[in-house]
Write a protein that holds these residues in place. Structure first.
Motif, PDB file in Angstrom:
ATOM      1  N   SER A  61       0.828  -1.205   0.000  1.00 35.62           N
ATOM      2  CA  SER A  61       0.000   0.000   0.000  1.00 35.62           C
ATOM      3  C   SER A  61       0.865   1.258   0.000  1.00 35.62           C
ATOM      4  O   SER A  61       0.582   2.221  -0.726  1.00 35.62           O
ATOM      5  CB  SER A  61      -0.915  -0.016   1.226  1.00 35.62           C
ATOM      6  OG  SER A  61      -1.601   1.189   1.348  1.00 35.62           O
ATOM      7  N   GLN A  62       1.907   1.279   0.785  1.00 39.90           N
ATOM      8  CA  GLN A  62       2.791   2.441   0.834  1.00 39.90           C
ATOM      9  C   GLN A  62       3.545   2.623  -0.474  1.00 39.90           C
ATOM     10  O   GLN A  62       3.750   3.754  -0.918  1.00 39.90           O
ATOM     11  CB  GLN A  62       3.765   2.311   2.003  1.00 39.90           C
ATOM     12  CG  GLN A  62       3.100   2.509   3.342  1.00 39.90           C
ATOM     13  CD  GLN A  62       4.031   2.238   4.506  1.00 39.90           C
ATOM     14  OE1 GLN A  62       5.181   1.861   4.320  1.00 39.90           O
ATOM     15  NE2 GLN A  62       3.533   2.434   5.713  1.00 39.90           N
ATOM     16  N   ARG A  63       3.948   1.544  -1.109  1.00 38.85           N
ATOM     17  CA  ARG A  63       4.599   1.662  -2.411  1.00 38.85           C
ATOM     18  C   ARG A  63       3.639   2.273  -3.438  1.00 38.85           C
ATOM     19  O   ARG A  63       4.049   3.082  -4.263  1.00 38.85           O
ATOM     20  CB  ARG A  63       5.086   0.294  -2.906  1.00 38.85           C
ATOM     21  CG  ARG A  63       6.159  -0.342  -2.055  1.00 38.85           C
ATOM     22  CD  ARG A  63       7.409   0.453  -1.987  1.00 38.85           C
ATOM     23  NE  ARG A  63       8.024   0.555  -3.289  1.00 38.85           N
ATOM     24  CZ  ARG A  63       9.092   1.268  -3.560  1.00 38.85           C
ATOM     25  NH1 ARG A  63       9.682   1.948  -2.607  1.00 38.85           N
ATOM     26  NH2 ARG A  63       9.588   1.316  -4.768  1.00 38.85           N
ATOM     27  N   SER A  64       2.383   1.891  -3.363  1.00 45.03           N
ATOM     28  CA  SER A  64       1.387   2.466  -4.258  1.00 45.03           C
ATOM     29  C   SER A  64       1.204   3.958  -3.984  1.00 45.03           C
ATOM     30  O   SER A  64       1.107   4.762  -4.913  1.00 45.03           O
ATOM     31  CB  SER A  64       0.059   1.724  -4.090  1.00 45.03           C
ATOM     32  OG  SER A  64      -0.946   2.345  -4.833  1.00 45.03           O
ATOM     33  N   ASP A  65       1.173   4.328  -2.703  1.00 47.47           N
ATOM     34  CA  ASP A  65       1.042   5.748  -2.342  1.00 47.47           C
ATOM     35  C   ASP A  65       2.254   6.545  -2.815  1.00 47.47           C
ATOM     36  O   ASP A  65       2.117   7.673  -3.298  1.00 47.47           O
ATOM     37  CB  ASP A  65       0.884   5.906  -0.826  1.00 47.47           C
ATOM     38  CG  ASP A  65      -0.445   5.388  -0.324  1.00 47.47           C
ATOM     39  OD1 ASP A  65      -1.353   5.182  -1.157  1.00 47.47           O
ATOM     40  OD2 ASP A  65      -0.577   5.183   0.905  1.00 47.47           O
ATOM     41  N   ILE A  66       3.436   5.968  -2.692  1.00 49.95           N
ATOM     42  CA  ILE A  66       4.644   6.650  -3.155  1.00 49.95           C
ATOM     43  C   ILE A  66       4.588   6.869  -4.661  1.00 49.95           C
ATOM     44  O   ILE A  66       4.928   7.944  -5.162  1.00 49.95           O
ATOM     45  CB  ILE A  66       5.903   5.846  -2.748  1.00 49.95           C
ATOM     46  CG1 ILE A  66       6.109   5.935  -1.236  1.00 49.95           C
ATOM     47  CG2 ILE A  66       7.140   6.335  -3.489  1.00 49.95           C
ATOM     48  CD1 ILE A  66       7.172   4.987  -0.704  1.00 49.95           C
ATOM     49  N   ALA A  67       4.134   5.872  -5.384  1.00 52.67           N
ATOM     50  CA  ALA A  67       4.016   6.017  -6.845  1.00 52.67           C
ATOM     51  C   ALA A  67       3.017   7.114  -7.196  1.00 52.67           C
ATOM     52  O   ALA A  67       3.249   7.907  -8.121  1.00 52.67           O
ATOM     53  CB  ALA A  67       3.607   4.683  -7.471  1.00 52.67           C
ATOM     54  N   ASP A  68       1.896   7.191  -6.463  1.00 52.24           N
ATOM     55  CA  ASP A  68       0.907   8.245  -6.706  1.00 52.24           C
ATOM     56  C   ASP A  68       1.491   9.620  -6.420  1.00 52.24           C
ATOM     57  O   ASP A  68       1.273  10.576  -7.184  1.00 52.24           O
ATOM     58  CB  ASP A  68      -0.337   8.025  -5.831  1.00 52.24           C
ATOM     59  CG  ASP A  68      -1.183   6.858  -6.296  1.00 52.24           C
ATOM     60  OD1 ASP A  68      -0.992   6.411  -7.451  1.00 52.24           O
ATOM     61  OD2 ASP A  68      -2.020   6.394  -5.499  1.00 52.24           O
ATOM     62  N   GLN A  69       2.239   9.746  -5.331  1.00 50.08           N
ATOM     63  CA  GLN A  69       2.844  11.034  -4.986  1.00 50.08           C
ATOM     64  C   GLN A  69       3.888  11.446  -6.028  1.00 50.08           C
ATOM     65  O   GLN A  69       3.973  12.631  -6.382  1.00 50.08           O
ATOM     66  CB  GLN A  69       3.483  10.973  -3.591  1.00 50.08           C
ATOM     67  CG  GLN A  69       2.482  10.830  -2.459  1.00 50.08           C
ATOM     68  CD  GLN A  69       1.537  12.011  -2.381  1.00 50.08           C
ATOM     69  OE1 GLN A  69       1.909  13.143  -2.643  1.00 50.08           O
ATOM     70  NE2 GLN A  69       0.290  11.738  -2.044  1.00 50.08           N
ATOM     71  N   ARG A  70       4.645  10.501  -6.518  1.00 52.14           N
ATOM     72  CA  ARG A  70       5.626  10.825  -7.566  1.00 52.14           C
ATOM     73  C   ARG A  70       4.932  11.281  -8.836  1.00 52.14           C
ATOM     74  O   ARG A  70       5.387  12.207  -9.511  1.00 52.14           O
ATOM     75  CB  ARG A  70       6.515   9.617  -7.843  1.00 52.14           C
ATOM     76  CG  ARG A  70       7.528   9.387  -6.759  1.00 52.14           C
ATOM     77  CD  ARG A  70       8.462   8.258  -7.093  1.00 52.14           C
ATOM     78  NE  ARG A  70       9.456   8.109  -6.029  1.00 52.14           N
ATOM     79  CZ  ARG A  70      10.103   7.016  -5.784  1.00 52.14           C
ATOM     80  NH1 ARG A  70       9.884   5.941  -6.513  1.00 52.14           N
ATOM     81  NH2 ARG A  70      10.978   6.968  -4.803  1.00 52.14           N
ATOM     82  N   ARG A  71       3.823  10.631  -9.181  1.00 52.89           N
ATOM     83  CA  ARG A  71       3.070  11.036 -10.372  1.00 52.89           C
ATOM     84  C   ARG A  71       2.513  12.441 -10.192  1.00 52.89           C
ATOM     85  O   ARG A  71       2.589  13.276 -11.101  1.00 52.89           O
ATOM     86  CB  ARG A  71       1.937  10.045 -10.646  1.00 52.89           C
ATOM     87  CG  ARG A  71       1.117  10.374 -11.890  1.00 52.89           C
ATOM     88  CD  ARG A  71      -0.091   9.452 -12.031  1.00 52.89           C
ATOM     89  NE  ARG A  71      -0.865   9.311 -10.816  1.00 52.89           N
ATOM     90  CZ  ARG A  71      -1.747  10.196 -10.365  1.00 52.89           C
ATOM     91  NH1 ARG A  71      -1.937  11.330 -10.995  1.00 52.89           N
ATOM     92  NH2 ARG A  71      -2.419   9.969  -9.259  1.00 52.89           N
TER      93      ARG A  71
END
Length: 159
Positions: A61-71
């Motif tokens: 879940s945190q990896r997904s959130d990090i990817a969203d924040q980078r986008r």
């Protein structure tokens, strides 16, 4: 009675029984497959799966959130570049003049301004010829007065 008196079928049957008895005696005794060690190993594996399931889910879940924040950061950077470019254009006096002519219908001294209507516009024409003859600020003030009078009439009707 002599030994050849038995038939071949009887002899084969006796040999088969003797061979089967030897095979069954040669096999070790069948043990229970689930030993204490195997049960303990299964218990440890199950507890590891249960203990690690939540942290692994959080990690994903945190990896997904990090990817969203980078986008989002990449999109914000692109928007910032676009706004900087637009700001640089607005520093150019020729661009400002062009936008004033296009959007505000400004004309230079000595020029005649024309507005060509091709029927594709969505703006409504002013009602009545009197509204077209007044300046825009008179039309605005007239609309404010009309709204105020309508509001006072509604309050009077409610009493």
């Amino acid at each position: 009675m002599p030994a050849d008196r038995f038939s071949t079928a009887t002899r084969l049957k006796a040999l088969g029984e003797q061979a089967a008895a030897r095979v069954y005696r040669a096999r070790p005794a069948r043990r229970n497959r689930l030993t204490g060690r195997a049960a303990l190993l299964a218990l440890v594996m199950c507890s590891l799966v249960v203990a690690l399931a939540y942290p692994i889910r959080q990690y994903v879940s945190q990896r997904s959130d990090i990817a969203d924040q980078r986008r989002k950061a990449r999109d914000a950077g692109a928007e910032l570049d676009r706004l900087r470019e637009q700001k640089a254009r607005w520093q150019d006096p020729e661009y400002v003049r062009q936008q004033a002519r296009r959007h505000l219908h400004y004309v230079m001294p000595g020029e005649t301004g024309y507005i060509v209507q091709d029927g594709s516009g969505t703006a409504a024409a002013p009602k009545g010829t009197r509204a077209a003859q007044r300046p825009w600020y008179d039309n605005l003030w007239h609309a404010v007065d009309a709204a105020d009078k309508a509001d006072k009439a509604d309050k009077a009707d409610k009493r």
